[in-house]
Design a protein around this motif. Structure first.
Motif, PDB file in Angstrom:
ATOM      1  N   ALA A  51       0.777  -1.180   0.057  1.00 43.07           N
ATOM      2  CA  ALA A  51      -0.052   0.067   0.114  1.00 43.07           C
ATOM      3  C   ALA A  51       0.842   1.405  -0.050  1.00 43.07           C
ATOM      4  CB  ALA A  51      -0.822  -0.223   1.173  1.00 43.07           C
ATOM      5  N   LEU A  52       1.778   1.142   0.724  1.00 40.25           N
ATOM      6  CA  LEU A  52       2.937   2.435   0.726  1.00 40.25           C
ATOM      7  C   LEU A  52       3.448   2.866  -0.704  1.00 40.25           C
ATOM      8  CD1 LEU A  52       4.439   4.339   2.514  1.00 40.25           C
ATOM      9  CD2 LEU A  52       6.342   2.792   2.612  1.00 40.25           C
ATOM     10  N   PHE A  53       3.601   1.793  -1.478  1.00 38.14           N
ATOM     11  CA  PHE A  53       4.250   1.763  -2.945  1.00 38.14           C
ATOM     12  C   PHE A  53       3.107   2.726  -3.647  1.00 38.14           C
ATOM     13  CE2 PHE A  53       3.779   0.299  -7.207  1.00 38.14           C
ATOM     14  CZ  PHE A  53       4.994   0.882  -7.735  1.00 38.14           C
ATOM     15  N   TYR A  54       2.015   2.403  -3.732  1.00 37.40           N
ATOM     16  CA  TYR A  54       0.841   3.159  -4.295  1.00 37.40           C
ATOM     17  C   TYR A  54       0.769   4.587  -3.664  1.00 37.40           C
ATOM     18  CZ  TYR A  54      -0.123  -1.401  -6.314  1.00 37.40           C
ATOM     19  OH  TYR A  54       0.171  -2.626  -6.771  1.00 37.40           O
ATOM     20  N   ARG A  55       0.893   4.724  -2.532  1.00 38.72           N
ATOM     21  CA  ARG A  55       0.833   6.096  -2.064  1.00 38.72           C
ATOM     22  C   ARG A  55       2.137   6.930  -2.379  1.00 38.72           C
ATOM     23  NH1 ARG A  55      -3.154   7.344   0.470  1.00 38.72           N
ATOM     24  NH2 ARG A  55      -3.916   5.237   0.699  1.00 38.72           N
ATOM     25  N   GLN A  56       3.303   6.369  -2.477  1.00 43.31           N
ATOM     26  CA  GLN A  56       4.493   6.974  -2.747  1.00 43.31           C
ATOM     27  C   GLN A  56       4.545   7.322  -4.001  1.00 43.31           C
ATOM     28  OE1 GLN A  56       7.557   4.417  -1.123  1.00 43.31           O
ATOM     29  NE2 GLN A  56       7.885   5.839   0.805  1.00 43.31           N
ATOM     30  N   LEU A  57       3.950   6.391  -4.975  1.00 46.87           N
ATOM     31  CA  LEU A  57       3.858   6.457  -6.441  1.00 46.87           C
ATOM     32  C   LEU A  57       3.711   7.841  -6.873  1.00 46.87           C
ATOM     33  CD1 LEU A  57       4.077   4.768  -9.109  1.00 46.87           C
ATOM     34  CD2 LEU A  57       1.679   4.618  -8.816  1.00 46.87           C
ATOM     35  N   PRO A  58       4.435   8.826  -7.634  1.00 45.84           N
ATOM     36  CA  PRO A  58       3.839   9.848  -7.893  1.00 45.84           C
ATOM     37  C   PRO A  58       2.850   9.944  -8.922  1.00 45.84           C
ATOM     38  CG  PRO A  58       5.691   9.489  -9.164  1.00 45.84           C
ATOM     39  CD  PRO A  58       5.711   8.527  -8.051  1.00 45.84           C
ATOM     40  N   LYS A  59       1.479  10.407  -8.879  1.00 41.55           N
ATOM     41  CA  LYS A  59       0.469  10.118  -9.535  1.00 41.55           C
ATOM     42  C   LYS A  59      -0.190  11.372 -10.361  1.00 41.55           C
ATOM     43  CE  LYS A  59      -1.225   8.199  -6.056  1.00 41.55           C
ATOM     44  NZ  LYS A  59       0.041   7.995  -5.227  1.00 41.55           N
ATOM     45  N   VAL A  60      -0.971  11.077 -11.478  1.00 38.92           N
ATOM     46  CA  VAL A  60      -1.624  12.398 -12.082  1.00 38.92           C
ATOM     47  C   VAL A  60      -3.177  11.996 -12.037  1.00 38.92           C
ATOM     48  CG1 VAL A  60      -1.938  13.159 -14.313  1.00 38.92           C
ATOM     49  CG2 VAL A  60       0.411  13.209 -13.733  1.00 38.92           C
ATOM     50  N   GLU A  61      -3.715  12.922 -11.626  1.00 37.05           N
ATOM     51  CA  GLU A  61      -5.599  12.713 -11.606  1.00 37.05           C
ATOM     52  C   GLU A  61      -5.849  13.610 -12.665  1.00 37.05           C
ATOM     53  OE1 GLU A  61      -8.494  11.717 -11.413  1.00 37.05           O
ATOM     54  OE2 GLU A  61      -8.288  11.008  -9.358  1.00 37.05           O
ATOM     55  N   LEU A  62      -6.674  13.088 -13.566  1.00 37.91           N
ATOM     56  CA  LEU A  62      -7.186  14.001 -14.687  1.00 37.91           C
ATOM     57  C   LEU A  62      -8.845  13.763 -14.808  1.00 37.91           C
ATOM     58  CD1 LEU A  62      -4.960  13.041 -17.640  1.00 37.91           C
ATOM     59  CD2 LEU A  62      -4.771  14.912 -15.850  1.00 37.91           C
ATOM     60  N   HIS A  63      -9.442  13.156 -13.825  1.00 38.72           N
ATOM     61  CA  HIS A  63     -11.029  12.963 -13.997  1.00 38.72           C
ATOM     62  C   HIS A  63     -11.299  13.040 -12.496  1.00 38.72           C
ATOM     63  CE1 HIS A  63     -14.673  11.429 -16.102  1.00 38.72           C
ATOM     64  NE2 HIS A  63     -15.096  11.747 -15.036  1.00 38.72           N
ATOM     65  N   ALA A  64     -11.386  14.515 -11.970  1.00 39.81           N
ATOM     66  CA  ALA A  64     -11.966  14.460 -10.650  1.00 39.81           C
ATOM     67  C   ALA A  64     -13.027  15.537 -10.634  1.00 39.81           C
ATOM     68  CB  ALA A  64     -10.672  14.809  -9.544  1.00 39.81           C
ATOM     69  N   HIS A  65     -14.347  15.392 -10.183  1.00 43.76           N
ATOM     70  CA  HIS A  65     -15.257  16.131 -10.094  1.00 43.76           C
ATOM     71  C   HIS A  65     -15.101  16.658  -8.648  1.00 43.76           C
ATOM     72  CE1 HIS A  65     -17.431  14.822 -13.754  1.00 43.76           C
ATOM     73  NE2 HIS A  65     -17.123  13.590 -13.562  1.00 43.76           N
ATOM     74  N   LEU A  66     -15.051  18.165  -8.741  1.00 44.98           N
ATOM     75  CA  LEU A  66     -15.044  19.010  -7.548  1.00 44.98           C
ATOM     76  C   LEU A  66     -16.125  18.477  -6.163  1.00 44.98           C
ATOM     77  CD1 LEU A  66     -13.819  20.827  -5.513  1.00 44.98           C
ATOM     78  CD2 LEU A  66     -15.281  22.555  -6.452  1.00 44.98           C
ATOM     79  N   ASN A  67     -17.193  18.334  -6.755  1.00 46.13           N
ATOM     80  CA  ASN A  67     -18.354  18.150  -5.522  1.00 46.13           C
ATOM     81  C   ASN A  67     -18.370  16.568  -5.208  1.00 46.13           C
ATOM     82  OD1 ASN A  67     -19.517  20.873  -4.582  1.00 46.13           O
ATOM     83  ND2 ASN A  67     -19.594  21.086  -6.659  1.00 46.13           N
ATOM     84  N   GLY A  68     -17.991  15.713  -6.311  1.00 49.73           N
ATOM     85  CA  GLY A  68     -17.880  14.362  -5.926  1.00 49.73           C
ATOM     86  C   GLY A  68     -16.728  14.051  -5.069  1.00 49.73           C
ATOM     87  N   SER A  69     -15.830  14.981  -4.915  1.00 49.87           N
ATOM     88  CA  SER A  69     -14.430  14.616  -4.435  1.00 49.87           C
ATOM     89  C   SER A  69     -14.411  14.940  -2.793  1.00 49.87           C
ATOM     90  CB  SER A  69     -13.328  15.323  -5.110  1.00 49.87           C
ATOM     91  OG  SER A  69     -13.424  14.903  -6.360  1.00 49.87           O
ATOM     92  N   VAL A  70     -15.247  15.548  -2.358  1.00 46.03           N
ATOM     93  CA  VAL A  70     -15.601  16.143  -0.967  1.00 46.03           C
ATOM     94  C   VAL A  70     -15.255  14.829  -0.022  1.00 46.03           C
ATOM     95  CG1 VAL A  70     -16.603  17.558   0.525  1.00 46.03           C
ATOM     96  CG2 VAL A  70     -16.663  17.992  -1.827  1.00 46.03           C
ATOM     97  N   SER A  71     -14.376  14.943   0.847  1.00 44.00           N
ATOM     98  CA  SER A  71     -14.101  13.731   1.890  1.00 44.00           C
ATOM     99  C   SER A  71     -15.106  13.879   2.860  1.00 44.00           C
ATOM    100  CB  SER A  71     -12.826  13.930   2.400  1.00 44.00           C
ATOM    101  OG  SER A  71     -12.914  15.270   3.293  1.00 44.00           O
ATOM    102  N   SER A  72     -15.180  12.861   3.769  1.00 46.78           N
ATOM    103  CA  SER A  72     -16.262  12.837   4.918  1.00 46.78           C
ATOM    104  C   SER A  72     -16.002  13.582   5.982  1.00 46.78           C
ATOM    105  CB  SER A  72     -16.361  11.234   5.070  1.00 46.78           C
ATOM    106  OG  SER A  72     -15.147  10.811   5.608  1.00 46.78           O
TER     107      SER A  72
END
Ligand code: 5GP
Length: 342
Positions: free
Chosen positions: A1-22
């Motif tokens: 799991a640490l590998f995936y978090r450390q992996l540098p990532k690009v996010e291209l499909h994120a709707h603002l209001n759908g992305s609001v955390s709990s």
């Protein structure tokens, strides 16, 4: 799991209001207790399944909670910080400008406020490059679409490169893309990049055929493009010949049941053909996920090696709407991190 978090990532499909955390939702619910909105109404757990229609109902609830400039600033800043904490180095956020008379929110203020949030995060040293796509909700029809395109064009010219494109989203079972063609064509002509939700449901074949002639610069979902699921060779040809990257959101598609299970996701079809596929979250708040989880999920479902996963995240750089120097900067960052993380 640490590998995936450390992996540098690009996010291209994120709707603002759908992305609001709990966590942010809790704050908004406390601010607006009279709405009687509870946690279960703004997010769907990973194990649950809903109809696409039920998913869209969730956005209506969230829009009640996020209805002022102050709210937009709060959620946009939090969402950007959360993506950065998850190892996302470059983010293209998208959102539909809304107008709310009671709070004085206008579409203009809406976009300005998102841009302000991006500016503040940068000033505060949040380690992420953020760009914005202005979203057109297909449900609102061609006139609103044209207005939104004009607004997007204005902001593209005055935002110093932050507004880079236009998204087409909203309930895919409502309206037809052909009525929106003039607006989309205008956007393209003025230099806005197009990220269009395409063939999200099976009934959109003719529409996709039409919209692919624009052509869009990226495809959202593209779930029903290939012949095995009722698409067609002609659609696949158009996508391949024009080499249009596809944004893929595994958890979102499985929860919304447009894809029956993870192993049946169309990622497999396109990835095997060597087509550019970009893993994305869609709505990390609503679908209780994050980008690290999406990479991990793809890796375990499709038996990807660490090297495959790395290449997948690196390939996404080329699919961004960022100007060339920014892409080069990201490539350099990936190259430097590679020995450390892989
Ligand atoms: P907002 O634009 O308000 O920031 O984010 C929520 C909106 O994004 C929804 O009202 C809807 O128009 C769009 N949206 C979010 N997720 C999806 C999706 O999976 N498919 C489509 N077609 N639209 C979506």
């Amino acid at each position: 799991a640490l590998f995936y978090r450390q992996l540098p990532k690009v996010e291209l499909h994120a709707h603002l209001n759908g992305s609001v955390s709990s966590e942010t939702m809790d704050l908004l619910m406390k601010r607006k207790p009279h709405l009687n909105i509870e946690r279960g109404m703004t997010a769907i757990l990973r194990e649950q399944r809903r109809s696409l229609d039920e998913c869209f109902q969730v956005f209506k609830v969230i829009h009640q909670l996020v209805d002022s400039g102050e709210d937009i600033l709060l959620v946009a800043k939090a969402v950007i910080q959360e993506f950065a904490a998850d190892g996302v180095k470059y983010l293209e956020l998208r959102s539909t400008p809304r107008e709310v008379t009671e709070t004085g929110l206008t579409k203009q203020i809406y976009i300005e406020t998102v841009l302000e949030a991006i500016r503040q995060c940068k000033q505060e040293g949040v380690d992420i490059d953020v760009r914005f796509l202005v979203a057109v909700d297909r449900r609102h029809g061609p006139e609103v679409a044209m207005e939104t395109v004009k607004l997007a064009e204005d902001f593209m010219l005055c935002s110093g490169g932050t507004v880079v494109g236009l998204d087409l989203s909203g309930d895919p079972t409502v309206g037809h893309g052909k009525t929106l063609l003039p607006a989309l064509q205008k956007a393209k002509n003025c230099g806005l990049k197009l990220a269009l939700h395409l063939s999200e449901v099976p009934s959109q074949r003719d529409e996709s055929e039409l919209l692919l002639n624009l052509p869009p610069d990226r495809i959202g979902h593209g779930t029903f493009l290939h012949p095995e699921v009722g698409g067609s060779d002609s659609l696949v040809d158009k996508v391949c010949k024009q080499n249009i990257p596809i944004e893929m959101c595994l958890t979102s598609n499985v929860i919304g049941q447009t894809v029956p299970s993870y192993d049946k996701h169309h990622f497999q079809y396109w990835y095997n053909r060597g087509h550019p596929c970009v893993l994305c979250t869609d709505d990390k708040g609503v679908f209780s996920t994050d980008l690290s989880q999406e990479y991990q999920l793809a890796a375990s479902t499709f038996k990807l090696s660490a090297e495959d996963v790395w290449n997948l995240s690196q390939q996404a750089i080329g699919c961004t709407f960022a100007p060339e120097p920014i892409k080069q900067k990201l490539e350099k960052m990936w190259a430097e991190l590679k020995q450390q993380i892989l």
